[in-house]
Design a protein around this motif. Structure first.
Motif, PDB file in Angstrom:
ATOM      1  N   UNK A 111       0.824  -1.208   0.000  1.00  0.00           N
ATOM      2  CA  UNK A 111       0.000   0.000   0.000  1.00  0.00           C
ATOM      3  C   UNK A 111       0.856   1.255   0.000  1.00  0.00           C
ATOM      4  N   UNK A 112       1.906   1.280   0.849  1.00  0.00           N
ATOM      5  CA  UNK A 112       2.759   2.470   0.949  1.00  0.00           C
ATOM      6  C   UNK A 112       3.480   2.753  -0.370  1.00  0.00           C
ATOM      7  N   UNK A 113       3.786   1.681  -1.120  1.00  0.00           N
ATOM      8  CA  UNK A 113       4.436   1.868  -2.417  1.00  0.00           C
ATOM      9  C   UNK A 113       3.494   2.570  -3.395  1.00  0.00           C
ATOM     10  N   UNK A 114       2.231   2.164  -3.373  1.00  0.00           N
ATOM     11  CA  UNK A 114       1.247   2.773  -4.281  1.00  0.00           C
ATOM     12  C   UNK A 114       1.068   4.250  -3.963  1.00  0.00           C
ATOM     13  N   UNK A 115       0.929   4.572  -2.680  1.00  0.00           N
ATOM     14  CA  UNK A 115       0.736   5.971  -2.279  1.00  0.00           C
ATOM     15  C   UNK A 115       1.939   6.806  -2.695  1.00  0.00           C
ATOM     16  N   UNK A 116       3.115   6.276  -2.473  1.00  0.00           N
ATOM     17  CA  UNK A 116       4.339   6.981  -2.850  1.00  0.00           C
ATOM     18  C   UNK A 116       4.413   7.181  -4.362  1.00  0.00           C
ATOM     19  N   UNK A 117       4.024   6.144  -5.125  1.00  0.00           N
ATOM     20  CA  UNK A 117       4.055   6.225  -6.587  1.00  0.00           C
ATOM     21  C   UNK A 117       3.092   7.288  -7.102  1.00  0.00           C
ATOM     22  N   UNK A 118       1.919   7.371  -6.503  1.00  0.00           N
ATOM     23  CA  UNK A 118       0.937   8.386  -6.910  1.00  0.00           C
ATOM     24  C   UNK A 118       1.482   9.795  -6.679  1.00  0.00           C
ATOM     25  N   UNK A 119       2.068  10.015  -5.523  1.00  0.00           N
ATOM     26  CA  UNK A 119       2.613  11.335  -5.214  1.00  0.00           C
ATOM     27  C   UNK A 119       3.720  11.719  -6.204  1.00  0.00           C
ATOM     28  N   UNK A 120       4.564  10.759  -6.520  1.00  0.00           N
ATOM     29  CA  UNK A 120       5.665  11.011  -7.439  1.00  0.00           C
ATOM     30  C   UNK A 120       5.146  11.320  -8.843  1.00  0.00           C
ATOM     31  N   UNK A 121       4.150  10.548  -9.284  1.00  0.00           N
ATOM     32  CA  UNK A 121       3.564  10.755 -10.615  1.00  0.00           C
ATOM     33  C   UNK A 121       2.948  12.157 -10.710  1.00  0.00           C
ATOM     34  N   UNK A 122       2.178  12.529  -9.696  1.00  0.00           N
ATOM     35  CA  UNK A 122       1.520  13.831  -9.703  1.00  0.00           C
ATOM     36  C   UNK A 122       2.538  14.971  -9.734  1.00  0.00           C
ATOM     37  N   UNK A 123       3.652  14.782  -9.065  1.00  0.00           N
ATOM     38  CA  UNK A 123       4.676  15.817  -8.998  1.00  0.00           C
ATOM     39  C   UNK A 123       5.458  15.922 -10.297  1.00  0.00           C
ATOM     40  N   UNK A 124       5.766  14.767 -10.894  1.00  0.00           N
ATOM     41  CA  UNK A 124       6.660  14.766 -12.054  1.00  0.00           C
ATOM     42  C   UNK A 124       5.929  14.747 -13.398  1.00  0.00           C
ATOM     43  N   UNK A 125       4.734  14.186 -13.438  1.00  0.00           N
ATOM     44  CA  UNK A 125       4.019  14.040 -14.710  1.00  0.00           C
ATOM     45  C   UNK A 125       2.780  14.933 -14.782  1.00  0.00           C
ATOM     46  N   UNK A 126       2.010  14.942 -13.698  1.00  0.00           N
ATOM     47  CA  UNK A 126       0.759  15.703 -13.693  1.00  0.00           C
ATOM     48  C   UNK A 126      -0.408  14.833 -13.278  1.00  0.00           C
ATOM     49  N   UNK A 127      -1.610  15.216 -13.689  1.00  0.00           N
ATOM     50  CA  UNK A 127      -2.826  14.526 -13.265  1.00  0.00           C
ATOM     51  C   UNK A 127      -2.734  13.027 -13.528  1.00  0.00           C
ATOM     52  N   UNK A 128      -3.209  12.264 -12.546  1.00  0.00           N
ATOM     53  CA  UNK A 128      -3.209  10.807 -12.665  1.00  0.00           C
ATOM     54  C   UNK A 128      -4.649  10.318 -12.563  1.00  0.00           C
ATOM     55  N   UNK A 129      -5.158   9.874 -13.696  1.00  0.00           N
ATOM     56  CA  UNK A 129      -6.552   9.428 -13.742  1.00  0.00           C
ATOM     57  C   UNK A 129      -6.655   8.156 -14.575  1.00  0.00           C
ATOM     58  N   UNK A 130      -7.461   7.223 -14.106  1.00  0.00           N
ATOM     59  CA  UNK A 130      -7.774   6.021 -14.867  1.00  0.00           C
ATOM     60  C   UNK A 130      -9.195   6.101 -15.379  1.00  0.00           C
ATOM     61  N   UNK A 131      -9.439   5.627 -16.592  1.00  0.00           N
ATOM     62  CA  UNK A 131     -10.760   5.719 -17.210  1.00  0.00           C
ATOM     63  C   UNK A 131     -11.187   4.377 -17.779  1.00  0.00           C
ATOM     64  N   UNK A 132     -12.485   4.221 -17.908  1.00  0.00           N
ATOM     65  CA  UNK A 132     -13.027   3.030 -18.574  1.00  0.00           C
ATOM     66  C   UNK A 132     -14.359   3.398 -19.201  1.00  0.00           C
ATOM     67  N   UNK A 133     -14.710   2.662 -20.251  1.00  0.00           N
ATOM     68  CA  UNK A 133     -15.991   2.865 -20.922  1.00  0.00           C
ATOM     69  C   UNK A 133     -16.628   1.516 -21.196  1.00  0.00           C
ATOM     70  N   UNK A 134     -17.938   1.476 -21.075  1.00  0.00           N
ATOM     71  CA  UNK A 134     -18.666   0.214 -21.207  1.00  0.00           C
ATOM     72  C   UNK A 134     -18.510  -0.402 -22.594  1.00  0.00           C
ATOM     73  N   UNK A 135     -18.247  -1.700 -22.601  1.00  0.00           N
ATOM     74  CA  UNK A 135     -18.298  -2.507 -23.816  1.00  0.00           C
ATOM     75  C   UNK A 135     -19.111  -3.754 -23.492  1.00  0.00           C
ATOM     76  N   UNK A 136     -20.031  -4.080 -24.360  1.00  0.00           N
ATOM     77  CA  UNK A 136     -20.908  -5.225 -24.112  1.00  0.00           C
ATOM     78  C   UNK A 136     -20.099  -6.513 -24.066  1.00  0.00           C
ATOM     79  N   UNK A 137     -20.440  -7.426 -23.146  1.00  0.00           N
ATOM     80  CA  UNK A 137     -19.807  -8.745 -23.159  1.00  0.00           C
ATOM     81  C   UNK A 137     -20.003  -9.400 -24.522  1.00  0.00           C
ATOM     82  N   UNK A 138     -19.050 -10.198 -24.968  1.00  0.00           N
ATOM     83  CA  UNK A 138     -19.136 -10.774 -26.318  1.00  0.00           C
ATOM     84  C   UNK A 138     -20.345 -11.669 -26.549  1.00  0.00           C
ATOM     85  N   UNK A 139     -20.928 -12.210 -25.465  1.00  0.00           N
ATOM     86  CA  UNK A 139     -22.061 -13.131 -25.641  1.00  0.00           C
ATOM     87  C   UNK A 139     -23.399 -12.410 -25.746  1.00  0.00           C
TER      88      UNK A 139
END
Length: 740
Positions: free
Chosen positions: A550-578
């Motif tokens: 957990x502490x690694x993830x929190x640290x990684x987020x802080x570093x990303x925000x500082x060095x890269x910028x906004x950190x956001x994950x996205x998803x969009x619905x896709x129908x199951x193949x069946x």
């Protein structure tokens, strides 16, 4: 530690318990006005004049009529038929005609009584039978909002060659959602800044869509914010678009914030109800009592305007043949117009109506064929690989027979049948036990989810925590909690590391409405996928390894925000193949999956007073993976309690299209004293396309109580009972008629 499957505490529970949560009537703004709606008293007619009687200084009031609307005078939904304010034609009692606003609430209430609406009455229609005969033409060319038809196999040949043909007619009444908190909004509106609405609602983007044409503004000029919401049950799905429009119109004209809150009586008399229904079922059986054909005619009363009637009708139609296999199926359905306030969304959304008819009919058929109702159902239940009535092949494993057996065991069904038969020979307190077997499709029907193309996001904060961004609302069912559990597991974080952002259309993407048992299954899966997308960005940027603490993830987020910028994950619905649905032919995979259930009711009816009590209730269901057992049980118990009210108590009295008993003193719902012990049992069969393996659960418990309770009463009384609500007065009349 995994969080899915645990009874994590409600995210918003502490604030609500300590009185910190802000509901809409807790909020105020400087210089705020209060608003009210002036409504028609007649069911149908032509508006002639609005008269303002003496008694107040009318110059001090903000007045809004249809002439003040800056854009288009219709509530944007499926059709453009329902106006925000009457222009000329009145089509139902309590239809909005005029809006008033004033700083003084008491003076505003006095002014309400000093407005007189003058109108010339026109012939009105108050029943589905009158509407079908087109005694007056009140909507479109034939009083019909929508029709559907399913026709599989060779119905004519099956009935011609049947060993036995049985027919029954079944009816259900309207039902009031009766959420704890009535409808309410606050609006600010300025020509330059746009419109902002705060409100008690289920679907912020529905309101957003509705306000666009009303004000002729671009999307970025409309902002809708959901406040804490004290229940919805469908009653705050489409209706908040109406009250939001009214408050915003008053704010637009006055230039001041306007709060518009309904009291209980106005909320009950003016807003949507569950659609009344009538169903005629004909079934054909072979010599082994196997169902070889089913012919269903299903009709619902839509009220004066279309609202969501076509969608309610669709779900009712697709569930009408239930969890049974028949090689030949014909279903005809229609939603008809009447001059009552429009009926709309209510938990179950058409399925409680058609499934009530089906499960009552299955008991009737078993009785006529002299077969035990359990044995009869088991021999006709759908199996994996067979086709449901809508043309959907059940490809996934199902446990419906296991669910049925579990319900029989938990309720001691067989022994009680024998025991009650002996008891009823010598007592005026007639005891019964009955069951219903059913399913409920989760998510939007057919290609509905694909059309919505819902989006969900998760975002890292400067503290390394995670915000979940969706438009799905917490209305008491546990959205904030289950989303937090699923996101925590996807990211290997603690439950406390996750915050679910209050829906605000300026901040959250459109993940679709909080309806149709879709929040946990559909949007929960999107939350998981968005979380995984965020995690993958950290890994790709080499701020995080595949295995981490957990502490690694929190640290990684802080570093990303500082060095890269906004950190956001996205998803969009896709129908199951069946999932394949043919909209034109109206057949195929109606739902990605179904939850399956058997409910058992034990009842006592006093034949001296005709009062019926539900003594105990068993609810057994397979709902995929149970995300939060406590919340899931709460959903079932609450739904069953509403179902008991639907079956026995909640009788809306209509007078000339108006709800006459619009008070909590004369609209009767079950109290805690009328609600029995409700045993809830889950069987799990995780669904790979659902959030955390879940299926939809919220609507399921409204489908089963009505038929289970009336089947129990029939067993006790030996009288056929084919409609709900079965109040003591109606039961007395039915028993006097000797129906069997």
């Amino acid at each position: 530690m995994t969080w899915v499957g645990r009874s994590a505490l409600r995210k918003e529970g502490d604030g609500k318990l300590r009185g910190l949560a802000k509901y809409i009537d807790d909020i105020s703004f400087p210089d705020m006005l209060h608003g009210v709606t002036i409504r028609s008293s007649i069911a149908r007619g032509i508006l002639r004049e609005i008269e303002y009687l003496p008694g107040v200084n009318w110059d001090d009031f903000v007045k809004v009529t249809a002439n003040d609307i800056p854009g288009h005078n219709y509530v944007a939904l499926l059709e453009k038929d329902q106006p925000y304010l009457v222009e000329k034609q009145i089509n139902h009692p309590e239809e909005p005609v005029l809006l008033l606003a004033h700083p003084d609430k008491q003076l505003l209430e006095k002014a309400r009584t000093l407005v007189k609406i003058h109108a010339d009455p026109l012939p009105a229609i108050f029943s589905m039978e009158e509407s079908a005969k087109q005694q007056s033409l009140i909507w479109g060319t034939n009083n019909t909002f929508k029709k559907y038809a399913i026709d599989r196999g060779d119905i004519r040949s099956a009935f011609e060659n049947a060993a036995v043909i049985l027919e029954g007619t079944y009816e259900t009444g309207a039902q009031e959602q009766l959420y704890i908190e009535p409808n309410g909004v606050i609006a600010m509106a300025h020509k330059s800044e746009g419109v902002t609405v705060w409100g008690s609602m289920q679907c912020p983007y529905y309101v957003h869509k509705a306000l666009l044409p009303l004000f002729n503004l671009p999307a970025e000029k409309i902002r809708v914010i959901q406040t804490e919401t004290g229940g919805g049950f469908g009653g705050k799905e489409e209706y908040p678009s109406m009250i939001a429009g009214h408050a915003a119109l008053l704010a637009w004209k006055s230039g001041k914030p306007v709060k518009l809150i309904y009291d209980r009586m106005e909320d009950m008399v003016a807003t949507t109800k569950r659609h009344p229904s009538k169903t005629v079922i004909r079934t054909a059986f072979d010599h082994q009592n196997k169902l070889i054909a089913i012919d269903i005619d299903f009709t619902i009363d839509g009220g004066a305007y279309c609202t969501l009637s076509p969608v309610v009708l669709s779900r009712g139609t697709l569930h009408a043949s239930g969890p049974y296999f028949s090689p030949n199926v014909k279903i005809r359905s229609r939603a008809l117009a009447t001059n009552t306030p429009p009926h709309g969304a209510f938990r179950g959304f058409g399925a409680p109506q058609s499934l009530f008819a089906l499960e009552k009919h299955m008991d009737y058929c078993a009785r006529k064929l002299n077969v035990d109702p359990v044995t009869f159902r088991k021999s006709n239940l759908i199996q994996q690989g067979q086709m449901l009535g809508c043309g959907q092949i059940v490809n996934e494993k199902i446990k419906i027979k296991d669910v049925l057996d579990r319900a029989l065991k938990e309720s001691d069904f067989k022994r009680k049948q024998k025991s009650f038969r002996q008891h009823n020979k010598k007592s005026p307190l007639k005891k019964g036990i009955g069951l219903s077997v059913f399913m409920h499709g989760a998510g939007f029907t057919g290609s509905g989810e694909t059309f919505l193309a819902s989006i969900a996001s998760v975002k890292a904060t400067p503290e390394g925590k995670i915000e979940v961004l969706t438009s799905n609302t917490e209305i008491g069912q546990g959205t904030n909690t289950i989303f937090s559990q699923m996101a925590a597991d996807a990211l290997h974080l603690d439950f406390e590391d996750i915050t679910v952002v209050q829906p605000d259309t300026s901040r959250v993407p459109n993940s679709g409405p909080t309806v149709a048992s879709r929040t946990c299954m559909i949007v929960g899966k999107l939350v998981e996928l968005a979380a995984l997308d965020l995690k993958q960005k950290l890994i790709a940027a080499k701020f995080l390894k595949g295995k981490y603490q957990r502490k690694d993830f929190i640290s990684a987020c802080k570093k990303y925000l500082k060095e890269v910028g906004e950190l956001k994950g996205n998803s969009q619905y896709k129908a199951p193949p069946h999932v394949v649905w043919d909209e034109e032919k109206y057949q195929g995979d109606a739902y990605g999956t179904y939850a399956w259930a058997t409910y058992v009711a034990e009842t006592t009816t006093d034949i001296r007073t005709f009062e019926t009590t539900v003594d105990k209730f068993w609810a057994v269901q397979e709902v995929g993976r149970v995300i939060n057992p406590t919340l899931a049980k709460g959903q079932i118990v609450g739904g069953v309690a509403q179902g008991i009210g639907y079956a026995l108590y909640e009788d809306i009295v209509w007078k000339e299209g108006r709800m006459a008993n619009n008070k909590m003193s004369n609209y009767i719902i079950p109290t805690t004293l009328d609600t029995p012990e409700i045993e809830v049992h889950f069987m799990e069969l995780p669904y790979s396309f659902g959030g955390g393996g879940s299926k939809g659960i919220g609507e399921l418990p409204l489908d089963g109580p009505g038929p289970a309770i009336l089947n129990a009463m029939e067993y006790a009384l030996g009288v056929q009972l084919n409609f709900i609500p079965m109040t003591p007065e109606k039961l007395m009349k039915q028993m006097d008629s000797g129906a069997s």
